[in-house]
Scaffold this active site. Sequence first.
Site, mmCIF file in Angstrom:
data_model
loop_
_atom_site.group_PDB
_atom_site.id
_atom_site.type_symbol
_atom_site.label_atom_id
_atom_site.label_comp_id
_atom_site.label_asym_id
_atom_site.label_seq_id
_atom_site.Cartn_x
_atom_site.Cartn_y
_atom_site.Cartn_z
ATOM 1 N N GLY A 71 0.546 -1.117 -2.036
ATOM 2 C CA GLY A 71 -0.775 -1.278 -1.442
ATOM 3 C C GLY A 71 -0.809 -2.345 -0.360
ATOM 4 O O GLY A 71 -1.436 -2.170 0.686
ATOM 5 N N GLN A 113 -7.594 0.493 -6.042
ATOM 6 C CA GLN A 113 -8.175 0.496 -7.394
ATOM 7 C C GLN A 113 -8.824 1.831 -7.746
ATOM 8 O O GLN A 113 -9.144 2.068 -8.912
ATOM 9 C CB GLN A 113 -9.227 -0.626 -7.524
ATOM 10 C CG GLN A 113 -8.640 -2.019 -7.593
ATOM 11 C CD GLN A 113 -7.875 -2.281 -8.888
ATOM 12 O OE1 GLN A 113 -8.151 -1.678 -9.935
ATOM 13 N NE2 GLN A 113 -6.911 -3.175 -8.834
ATOM 14 N N HIS A 166 1.508 1.636 -8.906
ATOM 15 C CA HIS A 166 1.495 0.918 -10.195
ATOM 16 C C HIS A 166 0.093 0.675 -10.746
ATOM 17 O O HIS A 166 -0.058 0.176 -11.851
ATOM 18 C CB HIS A 166 2.308 -0.380 -10.108
ATOM 19 C CG HIS A 166 1.669 -1.508 -9.371
ATOM 20 N ND1 HIS A 166 1.043 -2.543 -10.019
ATOM 21 C CD2 HIS A 166 1.564 -1.778 -8.064
ATOM 22 C CE1 HIS A 166 0.603 -3.422 -9.129
ATOM 23 N NE2 HIS A 166 0.902 -2.977 -7.929
ATOM 24 N N THR A 223 15.596 3.486 3.886
ATOM 25 C CA THR A 223 15.858 4.672 3.067
ATOM 26 C C THR A 223 14.756 4.832 2.028
ATOM 27 O O THR A 223 14.416 3.879 1.321
ATOM 28 C CB THR A 223 17.231 4.531 2.377
ATOM 29 O OG1 THR A 223 18.201 4.312 3.394
ATOM 30 C CG2 THR A 223 17.581 5.777 1.586
ATOM 31 N N CYS A 265 -5.066 -18.693 -9.124
ATOM 32 C CA CYS A 265 -4.423 -19.996 -9.210
ATOM 33 C C CYS A 265 -3.459 -20.158 -8.048
ATOM 34 O O CYS A 265 -2.298 -20.446 -8.227
ATOM 35 C CB CYS A 265 -3.676 -20.077 -10.533
ATOM 36 S SG CYS A 265 -3.553 -21.716 -11.198
HETATM 37 C C1 LIG Z 1 -3.171 -4.290 -6.357
HETATM 38 C C2 LIG Z 1 -3.984 -4.192 -5.133
HETATM 39 C C3 LIG Z 1 -3.398 -4.266 -3.853
HETATM 40 C C4 LIG Z 1 -1.931 -4.543 -3.656
HETATM 41 O O1 LIG Z 1 -1.137 -3.464 -4.059
HETATM 42 P P1 LIG Z 1 0.440 -3.715 -4.343
HETATM 43 O O2 LIG Z 1 0.995 -2.357 -4.527
HETATM 44 O O3 LIG Z 1 0.519 -4.556 -5.550
HETATM 45 O O4 LIG Z 1 0.984 -4.375 -3.111
HETATM 46 C C5 LIG Z 1 -4.214 -4.131 -2.752
HETATM 47 N N1 LIG Z 1 -5.532 -3.923 -2.883
HETATM 48 C C6 LIG Z 1 -6.133 -3.841 -4.083
HETATM 49 C C7 LIG Z 1 -7.595 -3.592 -4.168
HETATM 50 C C8 LIG Z 1 -5.379 -3.987 -5.241
HETATM 51 O O5 LIG Z 1 -5.987 -3.921 -6.433
#
Ligand SMILES: *Cc1c(COP(=O)(O)O)cnc(C)c1O
Length: 395
Positions: A70, A179, A201, A237, A324
């Site tokens: 993301g 999300q 993920h 790749t 944090c």
């Molecule tokens: C988790 C998240 C991301 C980042 O995604 P990653 O795959 O962990 O880099 C970006 N935006 C939102 C709203 C997220 O919840």
Amino acid sequence: MKVYADNAATAKMRESALRVYAETAQNFYGNPSSLHSPGQEARSLLEECREEIAAVLGAKPKEILFTSGGSEADNQAILSAAHLGKLKGKMKIVSTAIEHHAVLHTLNKLKKEGYEIVLLPVGSNGIVRIEDVEAALDDKTCLVSVMFANNEIGTLQPVEEIGRLCRAKKILFHTDAVQAVGHTAVNVEAIGCDYLALSAHKFGGPKGVGALYVRTGAPLYSLIEGGAQERGKRAGTEDLPAIRAMTAALKEAIGELPEAAKKVTAMRDRLIEGLEKIPHSALNGDREKRLPGNVSFCFEGIEGESLLLLLDDKGIAASSGSACTSGSLDPSHVLLAIGRVHDVAHGSLRLTLSAENTPEEIEYLIEEVPKVVEYLRHMSPVWRDLQEGKRTFIL
Ligand SMILES: *Cc1c(COP(=O)(O)O)cnc(C)c1O
């Protein structure tokens, strides 16, 4: 009892995704760019994934770009639009105060390069007002970036209305749907966006893989130079096992969606109802317009960090809003944006559910969270001051 209630941070990998991952790594190890049969076999599986992900989103296969997740997708969308904007003398970007750091920090970087960045406020319900978006747009605006659903408080933003506004004014629109994808219906045509970011993920796929939807004709610049993978817009790749596992996870999530969302929403509402009974507490974000699995609360007079540690002792994996970052305990920018004062924002708890959770686990949370809050309040000097009237309650 063990309760994993941090699905917005990352979700457990689905069995189907794990199986496909192992099978692909073992059997389809050819490089999709190679001309021999193992390479071409891998290539055709890769393109199959592109078609399947495109179909889920209502996009065309060539509009899907595989990324490392993301964050990369958000970066690439924003920097692409910003780059074209600069060439056209349009250096204003409109976004919101509650975006994920992958968006906010990218915008911050652009600000230092001379872009005008407008971060719109949100209401106390955690939702941006469409009138504010409309009022912020002008002929210098090259991009609007508004998330589909917030990762801390789960609020759903009016992306379809924003998409309509942007189309009418011919302004590029990016939405961070990390999300939302796999958890609620997401269709790029309905949203009318030019870019959309997703991450595997967050819906039961592997970490380190995601995708960016880029509407045909929207500018796209590469962040990573090298080989000609992904139409020359993302060198490196392709991680075929991860991409296939992401595709399997997404298809499964979409297949289960109506029922899973119903089950998760019922557990969410039961949990909200249970935690609301805690005195001097408040739900963060709109009660209705929120993700099925998001429960976010502030409890006055406590520290979110100690709450998390004590919950962990009870087998409960949760999260707080206080990021944090760099050792300094800054309260969450999202909680501040919905009007929570620093002290209150520090006492936050985010529980994010999936269809893997059970009603029994929810009852366990409803039993244990209030006990831990009470225990912490019992030891809190702030709570004593509140009790003795030396401070006034906010919640
Ligand atoms: C988790 C998240 C991301 C980042 O995604 P990653 O795959 O962990 O880099 C970006 N935006 C939102 C709203 C997220 O919840």
